[in-house]
Design a protein around this motif. Structure first.
Motif, mmCIF file in Angstrom:
data_model
loop_
_atom_site.group_PDB
_atom_site.id
_atom_site.type_symbol
_atom_site.label_atom_id
_atom_site.label_comp_id
_atom_site.label_asym_id
_atom_site.label_seq_id
_atom_site.Cartn_x
_atom_site.Cartn_y
_atom_site.Cartn_z
ATOM 1 N N UNK A 4 2.178 -1.624 -10.401
ATOM 2 C CA UNK A 4 1.791 -1.604 -8.992
ATOM 3 C C UNK A 4 2.252 -0.298 -8.353
ATOM 4 N N UNK A 5 1.393 0.293 -7.535
ATOM 5 C CA UNK A 5 1.795 1.509 -6.836
ATOM 6 C C UNK A 5 1.705 1.296 -5.329
ATOM 7 N N UNK A 6 2.460 2.100 -4.591
ATOM 8 C CA UNK A 6 2.435 2.023 -3.128
ATOM 9 C C UNK A 6 1.440 3.020 -2.564
ATOM 10 N N UNK A 44 -1.540 -5.137 2.247
ATOM 11 C CA UNK A 44 -2.533 -5.848 1.464
ATOM 12 C C UNK A 44 -2.517 -5.393 0.022
ATOM 13 N N UNK A 45 -3.195 -6.163 -0.826
ATOM 14 C CA UNK A 45 -3.255 -5.816 -2.246
ATOM 15 C C UNK A 45 -4.670 -5.417 -2.622
ATOM 16 N N UNK A 46 -4.773 -4.448 -3.510
ATOM 17 C CA UNK A 46 -6.082 -3.991 -3.964
ATOM 18 C C UNK A 46 -5.992 -3.775 -5.466
ATOM 19 N N UNK A 47 -6.944 -4.379 -6.201
ATOM 20 C CA UNK A 47 -6.942 -4.206 -7.665
ATOM 21 C C UNK A 47 -7.652 -2.920 -8.039
ATOM 22 N N UNK A 48 -7.004 -2.113 -8.858
ATOM 23 C CA UNK A 48 -7.634 -0.887 -9.341
ATOM 24 C C UNK A 48 -7.964 -1.085 -10.810
ATOM 25 N N UNK A 54 -2.717 -1.787 -6.376
ATOM 26 C CA UNK A 54 -2.229 -0.948 -5.284
ATOM 27 C C UNK A 54 -1.730 -1.836 -4.161
ATOM 28 N N UNK A 55 -0.512 -1.585 -3.750
ATOM 29 C CA UNK A 55 0.051 -2.290 -2.604
ATOM 30 C C UNK A 55 -0.213 -1.389 -1.399
ATOM 31 N N UNK A 56 -1.133 -1.801 -0.531
ATOM 32 C CA UNK A 56 -1.583 -0.904 0.531
ATOM 33 C C UNK A 56 -0.912 -1.236 1.863
ATOM 34 N N UNK A 57 -0.326 -0.218 2.463
ATOM 35 C CA UNK A 57 0.340 -0.379 3.751
ATOM 36 C C UNK A 57 -0.504 0.330 4.802
ATOM 37 N N UNK A 58 -0.961 -0.425 5.786
ATOM 38 C CA UNK A 58 -1.789 0.157 6.853
ATOM 39 C C UNK A 58 -0.873 0.597 7.988
ATOM 40 N N UNK A 59 -0.587 1.892 8.048
ATOM 41 C CA UNK A 59 0.348 2.390 9.067
ATOM 42 C C UNK A 59 -0.343 2.504 10.422
ATOM 43 N N UNK A 85 11.420 0.848 0.132
ATOM 44 C CA UNK A 85 10.503 0.240 -0.838
ATOM 45 C C UNK A 85 9.047 0.465 -0.453
ATOM 46 N N UNK A 86 8.841 0.919 0.786
ATOM 47 C CA UNK A 86 7.478 1.204 1.243
ATOM 48 C C UNK A 86 7.073 2.656 1.008
ATOM 49 N N UNK A 87 7.998 3.485 0.513
ATOM 50 C CA UNK A 87 7.663 4.896 0.367
ATOM 51 C C UNK A 87 6.446 5.044 -0.540
ATOM 52 N N UNK A 88 5.409 5.752 -0.048
ATOM 53 C CA UNK A 88 4.156 5.768 -0.794
ATOM 54 C C UNK A 88 4.184 6.657 -2.043
ATOM 55 N N UNK A 89 3.520 6.176 -3.112
ATOM 56 C CA UNK A 89 3.265 7.041 -4.259
ATOM 57 C C UNK A 89 2.133 7.992 -3.911
ATOM 58 N N UNK A 90 1.237 7.496 -3.068
ATOM 59 C CA UNK A 90 0.143 8.340 -2.629
ATOM 60 C C UNK A 90 -0.227 7.962 -1.194
ATOM 61 N N UNK A 91 -0.539 8.994 -0.392
ATOM 62 C CA UNK A 91 -0.969 8.745 0.977
ATOM 63 C C UNK A 91 -2.477 8.922 1.042
#
Lengths: 708, 76
Positions: A4-6, A44-48, A54-59, A85-91
């Protein structure tokens, strides 16, 4: 095993960020709060591909990383804190094709933090209509990133975006703007003191306090502050921030000159045509008035049917429970305490859903900003901002989100006044009180061909709420010794057809969190009330049966009535009866008996408790009477008798008095807590509570004494 | 007297020149209100305030008092 990635979703307001979030996660999302603060946190969660999740955080939406509000500072916090723990792997930075220039400002800032970033350009389906062409390849090269064209609305390009996210490791992290050019000497000093820190990150930490400084940014930040490095004055830092913005726009202008072409001759514009009508000095206000009228009609008229079903369903549920479970305190707790209390909250759902539906539609379509624009001048006269209109309208749903919605008001005085007066607007918790009393005391009658007298009364009550808010704003503006800067900037977004899915998700989420939040309080209070109403001490309570039987001895009275009298006698001498009798002298001049007194006192926790409280009290009283068991609360109230004057308790005078009390009183602990949090002191909620309660008491007193 | 955004008529285009006060909010700059950029007066609200501008492709509303602090050059 799946990995899982952030992923952090970041972007300007009005770029379709929420639509994209909904596309990526579907209904697989949850809404909570950031720890310790009241900013909404959407995840939210998104399957790649290849088992990657992907654990998606809507800022929250923001125009830049230079924060000026709590919402915006959440974005910066998330991007600066590598250990979170919310630090993104990708923005994923979302922009919209028509506002690319402004959107890229935020993108260059995120890129300069050396966080892997993908640039998403949304509303790509509008490119042809707007005659826009874009050289994606060149753009990717110049920005050192991946650029993905999507249309969240038409569901295009989402798979390409997922693909790009799953290849996040190939993204380059070189910054694209060298911000140290704004003051090379200062930045080189900075890098000597903190050789291991990234320069732009340091700069952001140093400047956050210039415009905003209430949030804890962790130990690193404290160290930086205490090291006394920040030798520049606030004034100088502000100038440097201005300079930085100019440098970034120079870069962006240079880039867009190369990659973006707009053929203005072929661009068609819906905006100016609609604006001409909706912002017209007559039509604009008239349309706004009719929109409001429609909303109230929906709340009163259309939601009546589902509300009746819910009311009936809970009444029969209570009865079935009482009949099918064995007799005992546990059964009565469920049948008399929990179920009526629960019914008191579930019955709100249709109205709250309608309200949130309309508010979501107004926001999504872009119309809300037009209302703000139309109203600013008028509101300014009362010490408010045009942006206070949004809190005042959403205050009709609930004061809590409304107080939070004041965050984008730039001027502190205007914001504070808005926060203080918002609880006057008719929130949905007042609705059941109004509805039930209107049903009791206002006659059924049609006015014109469409609106009935009851709906009109309700509309008047909403207007009364707004009037109370506006008048007290005017007074506060006169007496508060705070200087007004009168600063106001608002984006006017393009008009959009609201997306059904977005609106639906908003309505479901908001209704759910409201019902669950209020539900907890109501359940707790219902149980406490039931206990207080079912137990008591002393002879009068314990020997109720023999006392009443003695009274009626020799008289020809039905058993049923005797049993009812016993129940009433018990209630009167239970704990709650004594509490009620104690406060009765205070509420009698307003036209209430001790039962309503109890309902009012428990309403200070939350207004919606009123109906539930009366339901609990009356059902405890009437439980022995099986015919009455399945009667609705409305009928029970109608049957109540005024202990002193005789005749029905709920007359026009006492009904209006009760309505006015609820219209003005500050009866909501949660709102007070939010006001404390947003104003950072107990002073304002204390003033608010005292002033509103005094106004309420005297308004109710005056109304009853005049009308009776 | 210096010409400012507040002087523009409906549909008039101008170039942003400078700010007459240093305390111009950063947010305005971030929205693209920078010297050198084009500004179009879209329309005024009823009662002439606030005003609705197109700056650099961004549509935004500001109050007249703020507009009076932004000097402009004519656009030819």
């Amino acid at each position: 095993m799946s990995r899982s990635i952030n992923v952090a979703l970041i972007g300007n307001p009005n770029t379709g960020k929420t639509s994209l979030f909904n596309r990526l996660t579907g209904l697989n999302q949850k809404v909570g709060n950031y720890p310790g603060i009241t900013v909404e946190k959407k995840e939210g969660l998104c399957k790649l591909d290849r088992g990657l999740k992907a654990h998606i955080l809507d800022l929250p939406g923001t125009y830049s990383l230079n924060t000026s509000s709590l919402d915006e500072s959440v974005v910066v916090e998330t991007l600066l804190n590598k250990n979170s723990k919310d630090f993104p792997d990708v923005a994923v930075v979302i922009s919209d094709i028509e506002n690319l220039k402004r959107n890229l400002l935020l993108f260059t800032q995120i890129k300069d933090l050396e966080i892997p970033a993908i640039l998403v350009i949304n509303m790509a389906d509008r490119m042809q209509r707007k005659a826009i062409t874009l050289d994606i390849e060149l753009m990717e090269k110049e920005l050192n990133t991946r650029v993905v064209l999507v249309s969240a609305r038409k569901n295009q390009g989402i798979n390409a975006l997922k693909e790009a996210i799953s290849q996040y490791k190939t993204l380059k992290t070189e910054p694209c703007v060298n911000s140290s050019v704004i003051d090379p000497e200062y930045f080189s000093r900075l890098s000597k003191v903190y050789p291991n820190q990234q320069l732009y990150k340091l700069w952001l930490v140093i400047t956050q306090d210039v415009n905003f400084g209430k949030v804890d940014r962790g130990r690193d930040y404290e160290k930086l502050k205490s090291s006394n490095f920040s030798v520049k004055s606030e004034e100088d830092l502000k100038k440097l921030q201005h300079k930085e913005t100019v440098v970034r726009y120079q870069f962006i202008n240079g880039l867009l000159k190369k990659v973006l072409h707009v053929d203005t001759v072929h661009a068609k514009d819906l905006r100016s045509k609609l604006d001409r009508i909706l912002l017209h000095k007559v039509w604009g206000y008239l349309i706004f008035f009719f929109v409001l009228l429609l909303i109230f009609q929906a709340i009163y008229d259309w939601s009546e049917y589902p509300m009746d079903w819910i009311d009936q369903a809970f009444a029969s549920l209570s009865q079935i429970t009482a009949e099918s479970l064995p007799d005992g305190p546990f059964t009565s707790l469920i049948a008399e305490g929990i179920i009526p209390g629960l019914g008191g909250i579930v019955i709100f759902i249709p109205q709250i859903a309608f309200l949130f539906l309309f508010i979501a539609l107004l926001e999504e379509s872009g119309y809300m900003s037009r209302v703000v624009f139309l109203m600013d001048h008028i509101m300014k006269k009362f010490g408010l901002s045009g942006k206070s209109v949004v809190p005042l309208i959403s205050g009709t749903a609930c004061a809590i989100p409304a107080v939070m919605a004041t965050r984008n008001i730039e001027d502190w005085k205007e914001r504070l006044i808005t926060i203080l007066v918002v609880p006057f607007t008719t929130c949905s918790a007042r609705l059941p009180v109004y509805l039930i009393i209107i049903a009791l005391v206002i006659p059924d009658q049609d006015i014109w061909w469409f609106f009935d007298l009851k709906a009109l009364t309700l509309m008047l009550l909403y207007l009364l709420g707004f009037a109370a808010a506006i008048v007290s704003a005017w007074v506060l503006n006169k007496i508060l010794p705070i200087k007004r800067k009168s600063f106001f900037v608002m984006e006017m977004p393009a008009y959009k057809l609201p997306m059904f899915k977005n609106v639906l998700i908003t309505v479901i989420e908001k209704t759910k969190s409201f019902v669950l939040g209020a539900g907890k309080i109501i359940m707790a209070i219902s149980i406490v009330l039931w206990i207080l109403a079912s137990y008591g001490v002393g002879d009068k309570f314990n020997n109720a049966e023999s006392i009443v039987k003695e009274q009626y001895a020799g008289q020809d009275v039905e058993d049923k009535i005797i049993e009812q009298k016993i129940a009433s006698h018990k209630l009167e001498h239970s704990f709650i009866g004594y509490i009620g009798k104690a406060i009765e002298p205070a509420v009698r001049p307003l036209g209430y008996d001790w039962k309503i007194g109890i309902a009012i006192v428990s309403s200070f926790a939350a207004r919606e408790v009123f109906v539930g409280t009366l339901a609990t009290i009356y059902s405890v009283e009437n439980i022995k009477d099986e015919d009455k068991m399945n009667e609705t609360i409305k009928n029970r109230m109608r049957a109540e008798v005024n202990p002193i004057l005789g005749g029905p308790l709920f007359t026009f005078a006492s009904g209006i008095s009760l309505i006015l009390f609820y219209a003005f009183a500050m009866q909501c602990m949660s709102t007070l807590a939010i006001v404390k949090r947003e104003t950072n002191s107990w002073k304002w909620p204390a003033i608010q509570f005292t002033a509103m309660t005094i106004i309420a008491y005297f308004a109710a007193l005056g109304a009853f004494q005049i009308l009776k | 007297m210096e010409k400012t955004i507040a002087h523009l008529k409906r549909g008039e285009i101008a170039i942003i020149k400078s700010f007459s006060e240093t305390d111009v909010p950063l947010k305005l700059l971030e929205m693209g209100c920078l010297p050198g950029n084009l500004v179009t007066m879209m329309q005024s609200a009823p009662f002439q305030d606030p005003i609705y501008l197109n700056i650099n492709g961004t549509h935004l509303a500001i109050r007249r008092e703020t507009a009076r602090k932004i000097n402009v050059d004519p656009y030819v």
